[in-house]
Design an enzyme around this catalytic site. Sequence first.
Site, mmCIF file in Angstrom:
data_model
loop_
_atom_site.group_PDB
_atom_site.id
_atom_site.type_symbol
_atom_site.label_atom_id
_atom_site.label_comp_id
_atom_site.label_asym_id
_atom_site.label_seq_id
_atom_site.Cartn_x
_atom_site.Cartn_y
_atom_site.Cartn_z
ATOM 1 N N HIS A 187 -0.993 3.070 -7.928
ATOM 2 C CA HIS A 187 -1.482 4.416 -8.279
ATOM 3 C C HIS A 187 -2.763 4.196 -9.084
ATOM 4 O O HIS A 187 -2.719 3.836 -10.260
ATOM 5 C CB HIS A 187 -0.446 5.165 -9.113
ATOM 6 C CG HIS A 187 -0.896 6.543 -9.510
ATOM 7 N ND1 HIS A 187 -0.822 7.624 -8.659
ATOM 8 C CD2 HIS A 187 -1.429 7.022 -10.652
ATOM 9 C CE1 HIS A 187 -1.293 8.696 -9.264
ATOM 10 N NE2 HIS A 187 -1.671 8.360 -10.482
ATOM 11 N N ASP A 202 5.947 0.377 -3.137
ATOM 12 C CA ASP A 202 4.529 0.005 -3.183
ATOM 13 C C ASP A 202 3.736 1.145 -2.571
ATOM 14 O O ASP A 202 3.352 1.101 -1.410
ATOM 15 C CB ASP A 202 4.337 -1.303 -2.401
ATOM 16 C CG ASP A 202 2.931 -1.864 -2.567
ATOM 17 O OD1 ASP A 202 2.187 -1.364 -3.436
ATOM 18 O OD2 ASP A 202 2.582 -2.790 -1.819
#
Length: 598
Positions: free
Chosen positions: A518, A567
């Site tokens: 992120h 992920d």
Amino acid sequence: MNRLCTAFALLLLGAAGPRSVHLNQVGFRPDGAIRAIVADDARGPLPWRLVDAAGRPVAQGTTIVFGDDPASGDHVHQIALTSPVPAGTYRFAVDGVTSHPFAIRADVYHPLARAALNYFYQTRAGIAIDARYAGGAQWARAAGHPHEVAGCFTGPDLNGTVWPGCPYRLDVTGGWYDAGDQGKYVVNGGIALWTLQNLYETNAKAPPFADGAAALPEAGNGINDLLDEARWEMRFLLAMQVPDGVRLALPLGRQVAGRLTLSEVDAGGMAHHKVADRNWTPLPTIPAGDREERLLYPPSTAATLNLAATAAQCARLWRGIDDAFSHQCLAAAGRAYQAALRNPDVYAAQAFTGSGGYGDSDLSDEFYWATAELYATTHMPELAAALHRMALDAAPLGDEPGWASTAALGTVTLATAPGIPATDRDRARAKLIALADRFLDDEARTGYHIPYATVRYPWGSNGAILNRGIVLALAARFTGQAHYRDAVIDAADYVMGRNALDRSYVSGFGWDMMTRPHHRFWAHQFDPRLPGPPPGVMGGGANNTALADPVAATLAGHCAPQRCWRDDGRAYALNEVAINWNAPLLWVATYLDLGPSQ
Ligand code: 9MR
Ligand code: 9MR
């Protein structure tokens, strides 16, 4: 029947899958513990062999059956190599399953330590990121927020508190972006900066990252590169300080949620809690492309104490290297400390959008930390007396350090800084050893043999586990006992691949590594023209206690604690990256790279 139920439960939790040998994907040093895990339903021990590159067996044994492990949902077998083997490339072969080839070499941690430090360069605000230092043209970028002269948030917040603003603007250019967002927070900046400065201080005899060792624009300036990187953040924290004599309307004491009552106080010397965007920017947003208004948010006592603590530490470290900077740090630390004593209960206001909260309702540990740092720098008897009056001084340490629990940072400084009287130093060391002993006990209670026995994995669990690694490493130094160091290796093994998901959480390291953080710039997932993460960046990790983002929300109730991770760049509660998590990665990787004789 029972076994069937367990198997079914494990299947539901997603534990079933092809068997594999889970191990540190960076490899191992020959002079430390070498452990691996096999998730296998076999009730009895399994034979294993270690084979070299030519396929010759060099060691063998049978697995230790741990059994059902609640954190991973796996039925776990452990492998521990007990006889030394020469440097080389090896595989484990366990009951028909062969591991990936891995290295056993003295220098396996060196590239990781260097890359983990380079993350801080690449998260710098206010400076163009240069391909020469970033490891490739894809990571170069224009400076983000290059002239960040910000005013204070003014007007109503989300709860209707009307903030009158402040009669000044501050030039707060520089520092590190916190994480996947581009906020700059004094509270979290504090522990991250402390960790870099502490890595320098605890190796003061031969500090790692001598000038030129890291890829930095400052390399060659005659100053240790770790200090150069730390100074980038220190200068920003100094810039966040409220000018002397300024009166501001701030919320005092714990107030019930909702509209806050503000009282005018002498806020001179406090630190603004953060400088950040008025509204959340979308993913991706390159730093130079941020069009949101940047604002200073109200000062908090916690931010003020973070400034006092790190600036005091700075004053100590820069003495004799750059005396002017050392004095600047000491003056700022003193002003901040006085300001915190004058305004001890200004809790960070939370009703803003566009940035994280970093709210903390217990500041006794921040007071303890700042007092310890100032004492270690000045040796003033008044500060020793203040420390000894605090309940935390005699109390055992509760847990590993974190951005909201900083007592252990003060304890580490009392245990390691030069010139601390033996009684204080030895008590601090004893407290850290006792905490490390608890982490050792945890290892025996976990299937994956890690110093972290819990079924409640928090946001940023990888950072928590590595912060335990720091405590264990210091215990190894204080006692000379190798099992503490082996437990540091266990912590590193976990984040580098010896975990239920069989993944390395660090980009660029391992055969199955984190690739989609992120992050607003390392956002290849969202825009193919943008890069993925450079090597050495760690994702937050498994989190089954705050499934706050849309990806995490889909996992609720479907994952064993250690498996609650994806992920995926949308998963900010699972896979954001952050300065306070990469800092212990850097500390631990450097410690392991330096070797056992340090
Ligand atoms: O991107 C933000 C991330 O950096 C923070 O850690 C996280 C928690 O504060 O919030 C993220 O921003 C999201 C926001 O909270 C809610 N709307 C979507 C935002 C971007 O995904
Ligand atoms: O690391 C923080 C974690 O302990 C909190 O539970 C979480 C929600 O408040 O916020 C984390 O910090 C984020 C910060 O608020 C904004 N920048 C990104 C940080 C890491 O996700």
